[in-house]
Design an enzyme around this catalytic site. Structure first.
Site, PDB file in Angstrom:
ATOM      1  N   CYS A   1       2.017   9.574   5.304  1.00 12.48           N
ATOM      2  CA  CYS A   1       1.402   8.987   4.121  1.00 12.48           C
ATOM      3  C   CYS A   1       0.248   9.858   3.632  1.00 12.48           C
ATOM      4  O   CYS A   1      -0.383  10.561   4.404  1.00 12.48           O
ATOM      5  CB  CYS A   1       0.873   7.595   4.434  1.00 12.48           C
ATOM      6  SG  CYS A   1       2.097   6.448   5.079  1.00 12.48           S
TER       7      CYS A   1
ATOM      8  N   LYS B   1       5.987  16.029   6.789  1.00 12.68           N
ATOM      9  CA  LYS B   1       5.458  17.345   7.160  1.00 12.68           C
ATOM     10  C   LYS B   1       4.433  17.237   8.277  1.00 12.68           C
ATOM     11  O   LYS B   1       4.477  17.977   9.246  1.00 12.68           O
ATOM     12  CB  LYS B   1       4.825  18.011   5.930  1.00 12.68           C
ATOM     13  CG  LYS B   1       4.248  19.403   6.206  1.00 12.68           C
ATOM     14  CD  LYS B   1       5.330  20.386   6.576  1.00 12.68           C
ATOM     15  CE  LYS B   1       4.791  21.784   6.782  1.00 12.68           C
ATOM     16  NZ  LYS B   1       5.801  22.700   7.311  1.00 12.68           N
TER      17      LYS B   1
END
Length: 612
Positions: free
Chosen positions: A2, A607
């Site tokens: 997030c 990521k």
């Protein structure tokens, strides 16, 4: 995972927030939203499932959706499915928040809040925080005292940004386990989970430490530690330009980053040299004393970084003659591990914010390690700040979820580390150190040569168009490279790919081999060549389709009909693992294109994994 962006300015912040979210898309997300306080002191919220562009359209379709203070968020679902209701921001009567992380005791808190009459609109753990703020806030307490009291009720790792009608000219941010960075401007200040998102508006940043509380006004930022004591705001300039996050004409970030590897590995090597020799100063002034005490090395990492660590184990034990273990961070973090006498704790993370790696480092500080070192790509990240010494890779900004240049620069960093340890331990002569240093200096040219296989690899990728399974093989030093190749293929093409040591074929994997099973293998010029060829012969005899990346020095030894053979100049032990990685990355990329997947943002992946 997030992403959080917040802005407090003298201008409308809506576009700043949206552009910031776009810069965070690479982290992975399934929905996005933002909230602003308008000129009537109302909190206005807009949320959408899907891409940030959909949120941008919705905001632009709303009349008068603007304000000079706001927060925004990209969500990667942990509690509750992707939906508008579950998207952030979440609000109570007076408070609106965005949140990264996981609140472990949210179910207990939610039950109490429901019993007290609070109504929930979502299935998230985040909404609990909004209602808890509403319930427990005391107007006669300071902001810091309120935040300390309320956040102490939460269990888990989180980063939170809050706006409220109770302090409508401020953003309050809290860091507890998930990263946050302050962006400092002129008559405007910002908060984000990633400095990259703020590069269009500032290059001056201050990273919050664990437990910090920040109060962000337009003309001032106050920071307090977890005891409520005021801290000095230490601001540093970030030297990446906003263009670092552009594709520069490439179709995908991943392809761009594959082609940036000659420069990335070269920059990492050059940064470690003084007068043409590897220098201890590239680590830290304390490195010599720490390394001289080292009798064992424990490498801890996750994912791709773990594969780099696995490769380093071969180097360290062969050349430095120091025993080395490699651990998955999420495993050692919770295991009652025995620390070997004289063990150095070495963590590897591209972002420096990987939750399990960071918590493993914190655990190590309570154990009997001689000290800690990290290999990282992000200056001022938590891992860098909390390790005793750090070696910084020079990969530059990496946007693609599937790591490419971060991995190869980690390999180079670990090769340099190996040579430094070998020199201090007198495991190699000065002549040998000089020879291997020259090999490292030549990696740039070898990587550029490997990139020339791109067209051929693109052509053979068609073979994988109807494949659902693949086996990767490597032996010795190249087994971790096979693991990395399999990881890349599964990450971005969604083909099930597994890697095995070539010598393990007879112990099970050979049962999977038939004419429909692609077998990808690297064939280096090393002392295990005969063994490798024997293993490949077993696959060939059973009809397996061989796709071989072969060092040109041994090309004449490789004779398998109905096989695909691509040759390259890989060099020797310190360069070849890096060089063989390049065609495996290109293969994964082109197969993903054939499969029609989202190369830069593969499904379900993020990521930077900042939660467990």
């Amino acid at each position: 995972m997030c992403g959080i962006v917040g802005a407090n300015s003298t201008r409308n912040v809506t576009n700043i927030l949206i552009e910031g979210l776009k810069k965070l898309e690479y982290r992975g997300y399934d929905s996005a939203g933002l909230a602003i306080i308008d000129d009537k002191n109302n909190i206005d919220i807009c949320k959408e499932v899907g891409k940030v562009i959909e949120l941008e359209k919705s905001v632009h379709n709303l009349a008068n959706f603007k304000g000079d203070i706001g927060i925004a968020h990209t969500r990667w679902a942990t509690h509750g499915k992707p939906s508008k209701n579950n998207s952030h921001p979440h609000a109570s009567e007076s408070f609106c928040i965005v949140h990264n992380g996981v609140i472990e005791n949210f179910a207990e808190l939610k039950k109490v809040l429901i019993n007290d009459g609070y109504k929930f609109k979502s299935d998230t753990d985040t909404e609990v925080i909004a209602h808890l703020l509403q319930k427990e806030w005391r107007d006669n307490f300071s902001i810091v005292d309120n935040i300390k009291y309320i956040m102490a009720m939460l269990k888990g790792a989180y980063a939170v940004a809050i706006i409220s009608q109770k302090f409508s000219d401020k953003i309050v941010a809290v860091r507890s386990g998930s990263p946050l960075v302050i962006g400092v401007g002129i008559d405007e200040n910002f908060i984000s989970s990633d400095a990259l998102s703020l590069l269009p508006v500032t290059n001056k940043f201050s990273y919050l430490d664990e437990g910090d509380i920040a109060i962000i006004s337009k003309d001032n930022v106050e920071v307090f530690d977890n005891n409520g004591a005021a801290k000095n705001l230490e601001v540093e300039e970030y030297n990446y330009s906003s263009s670092s996050a552009s594709k520069d004409g490439y179709k995908h970030y991943m392809l761009k980053e594959i082609y940036e590897q000659p420069e990335a590995v070269s920059n990492t090597i050059l940064a470690s040299l003084a007068d043409g020799e590897i220098s201890l100063d590239s680590f830290d002034k304390r490195a010599k004393e720490l390394f001289e005490k080292t009798k064992h090395i424990c490498i801890v990492a996750c994912g791709t970084s773990y594969n780099a660590g696995m490769t380093a184990k071969y180097w360290i034990e062969k050349y430095a003659k120091v025993p080395c273990s490699v651990e998955i961070a999420s495993e050692i973090r919770y295991r009652d591990n025995v620390v070997v006498d004289g063990s150095l704790f070495v963590s590897i993370s591209q972002s420096g914010e990987t939750a399990d790696t960071l918590e493993s480092l914190r655990k190590s500080k309570k154990q009997n390690y001689v000290g800690s070192m990290c290999i990282c790509n992000v200056p001022n990240s938590s891992l860098v700040r909390e390790s005793d010494i750090a070696f910084m890779t020079k990969a530059g900004v990496e946007i693609g979820v599937a790591s490419t240049k971060a991995f190869t620069t980690q390999l180079v960093a670990l090769a340099i580390f190996t040579l430094v340890i070998a020199k201090l331990k007198n495991s190699l002569t000065d002549q040998q150190i000089a020879k291997y240093t020259e090999e490292l200096k030549n990696i740039r040219a070898l990587v550029m040569g490997a990139l020339k296989l791109d067209t051929e690899i693109d052509q053979i990728s068609e073979y994988f168009s109807d494949k659902e399974h693949t086996i990767f093989l490597g032996r010795g030093l190249y087994y971790p490279i096979a693991i990395e190749g399999a990881l890349k293929l599964k990450e971005i093409s969604y083909i099930h790919a597994e890697a095995y040591p070539s010598g393990e074929l007879k112990h099970g994997p050979l049962a999977l081999v038939d004419k429909n099973m692609p077998i990808v293998a690297v064939v280096p010029n090393d002392e295990l060549l005969d063994k490798t060829l024997s293993n490949l012969q077993e696959v060939h005899a059973r009809g397996g389709k061989l796709i071989l990346f072969v060092d040109k020095a041994v090309k004449e030894r490789v004779n398998f009909d109905n096989s695909i053979v691509l040759e390259l100049d890989a060099g020797h032990d310190f360069s070849a693992p890096v060089v063989f990685t390049i065609p495996l990355q290109l293969l994964s990329y082109h197969v993903a294109i054939i499969k029609g997947t989202d190369v830069d943002q593969p499904r379900n992946l993020a990521k930077s994994v900042t939660v467990e």
